[in-house]
Design an enzyme around this catalytic site. Sequence first.
Site, PDB file in Angstrom:
ATOM      1  N   LYS A  55     -23.253 -41.370 -11.441  1.00 41.05           N
ATOM      2  CA  LYS A  55     -23.726 -40.067 -10.970  1.00 41.05           C
ATOM      3  C   LYS A  55     -22.613 -39.032 -10.971  1.00 41.05           C
ATOM      4  O   LYS A  55     -22.864 -37.845 -11.163  1.00 41.05           O
ATOM      5  CB  LYS A  55     -24.353 -40.179  -9.580  1.00 41.05           C
ATOM      6  CG  LYS A  55     -25.705 -40.876  -9.606  1.00 41.05           C
ATOM      7  CD  LYS A  55     -26.455 -40.687  -8.298  1.00 41.05           C
ATOM      8  CE  LYS A  55     -27.828 -41.337  -8.373  1.00 41.05           C
ATOM      9  NZ  LYS A  55     -28.521 -41.307  -7.082  1.00 41.05           N
ATOM     10  N   LYS A  99     -33.768 -48.430 -19.035  1.00 44.02           N
ATOM     11  CA  LYS A  99     -34.811 -48.444 -18.014  1.00 44.02           C
ATOM     12  C   LYS A  99     -35.577 -47.117 -18.024  1.00 44.02           C
ATOM     13  O   LYS A  99     -34.977 -46.066 -18.225  1.00 44.02           O
ATOM     14  CB  LYS A  99     -34.115 -48.636 -16.659  1.00 44.02           C
ATOM     15  CG  LYS A  99     -35.051 -48.801 -15.495  1.00 44.02           C
ATOM     16  CD  LYS A  99     -34.273 -48.956 -14.203  1.00 44.02           C
ATOM     17  CE  LYS A  99     -35.109 -48.398 -13.074  1.00 44.02           C
ATOM     18  NZ  LYS A  99     -34.436 -48.361 -11.792  1.00 44.02           N
ATOM     19  N   LYS A 152     -36.843 -41.546 -13.945  1.00 43.57           N
ATOM     20  CA  LYS A 152     -37.409 -40.265 -13.538  1.00 43.57           C
ATOM     21  C   LYS A 152     -36.672 -39.125 -14.212  1.00 43.57           C
ATOM     22  O   LYS A 152     -37.208 -38.065 -14.426  1.00 43.57           O
ATOM     23  CB  LYS A 152     -37.235 -40.052 -12.025  1.00 43.57           C
ATOM     24  CG  LYS A 152     -37.866 -41.095 -11.152  1.00 43.57           C
ATOM     25  CD  LYS A 152     -37.964 -40.574  -9.728  1.00 43.57           C
ATOM     26  CE  LYS A 152     -37.197 -41.422  -8.750  1.00 43.57           C
ATOM     27  NZ  LYS A 152     -37.484 -41.090  -7.346  1.00 43.57           N
TER      28      LYS A 152
END
Length: 333
Positions: free
Chosen positions: A115, A197, A200
């Site tokens: 992140k 994966k 979102k």
Amino acid sequence: MQGDKKILYSAVQPTNNLTIGNYIGAVKNFVALQEEYDCIYAIANMHAITVRQDAAQLRKNTLSLLALYLACGIDPQKCVLYLQSHVPAHAELAWTLNTFTYVGEMERMTQFKDKSAKHADNINMGLMDYPVLMAADILLYQTDVVPVGVDQRQHLEITRDIAVRFNNAYSPTFTVPEGIYMKVGAKINDLLDPSKKMSKSAENANGAVFMSDDRDTIIRKFRRAVTDSMAEIKYDPSNKPGVSNLLSIYSVFGGMDIADCERQFEGCGYGDFKLAVGELVADKLAPIQAEQAKLLADKQYLNDVLKSGAERAAHRAAKTLAKVYKKIGFYQL
Ligand code: TRP
């Protein structure tokens, strides 16, 4: 333990829109787990603000996730369903646990590193402290088990380390939680890049199917899904990641074994197969979407659910926090 049931805790962040991967990996399992465990489910809005959120959007996403939880079958009578920021003990315990966590440990967290790279202009303290807040969430409720996907495994490990560290420094205070790692459908991959994966925040929104997507969008996304040139509908994740991912999706949404799905599509072309997967997903999502919309129109009901959830959660959390404050020497009145 609460009565004869083990305590289970989980939370989802109210960011963006949930994908069918989040649904299968989290919310759908939450529904089944409510029978067997004393379940506590949170909407983790305090975690969400570790990356910049638009205030109006965050509010909207919060109710939308709550309505989705309810539409999927989470029953606020059977479990504790609440919003993290409604229970101040989360922030309070997180602060305390910060003093039992080392900077180096946090710097080494994979998600923090990822992140930080992705939000290089906003590497705030909260982003680094995220796992400690998550530890506070879990430990406040004397949680026995936490269902987690692979991406949260490291955070659960650090939660266990912090719990043991505190228990050893004082006396047994926290239950040391175990992870339960879901097998089937635990991981749904991106339709366009099946090595990743389904997320979102996927770079290309066509690779992810959102819970709010309408029928045409769902079918279009599945039509474009990446397959391979082998023209065979077989489950073989390493050689046929795209087809295997579609088979997994069909199997969870259809409630059947992968082997049965393979049999059903024997000799079928990829085009028809992709259409069948898209139609099944659209069929299964339609009633959930309708129920979610109905719930979102009843704000009073949603507020009542949150209020009752917050009261029950706060009551349980207060017990743990009081124990902690006593042990660490916070003078009590
Ligand atoms: N970090 C989790 C996620 O993004 C959400 C979360 C917050 C959580 N607190 C938790 C999950 C406690 C399990 C237990 O998926």
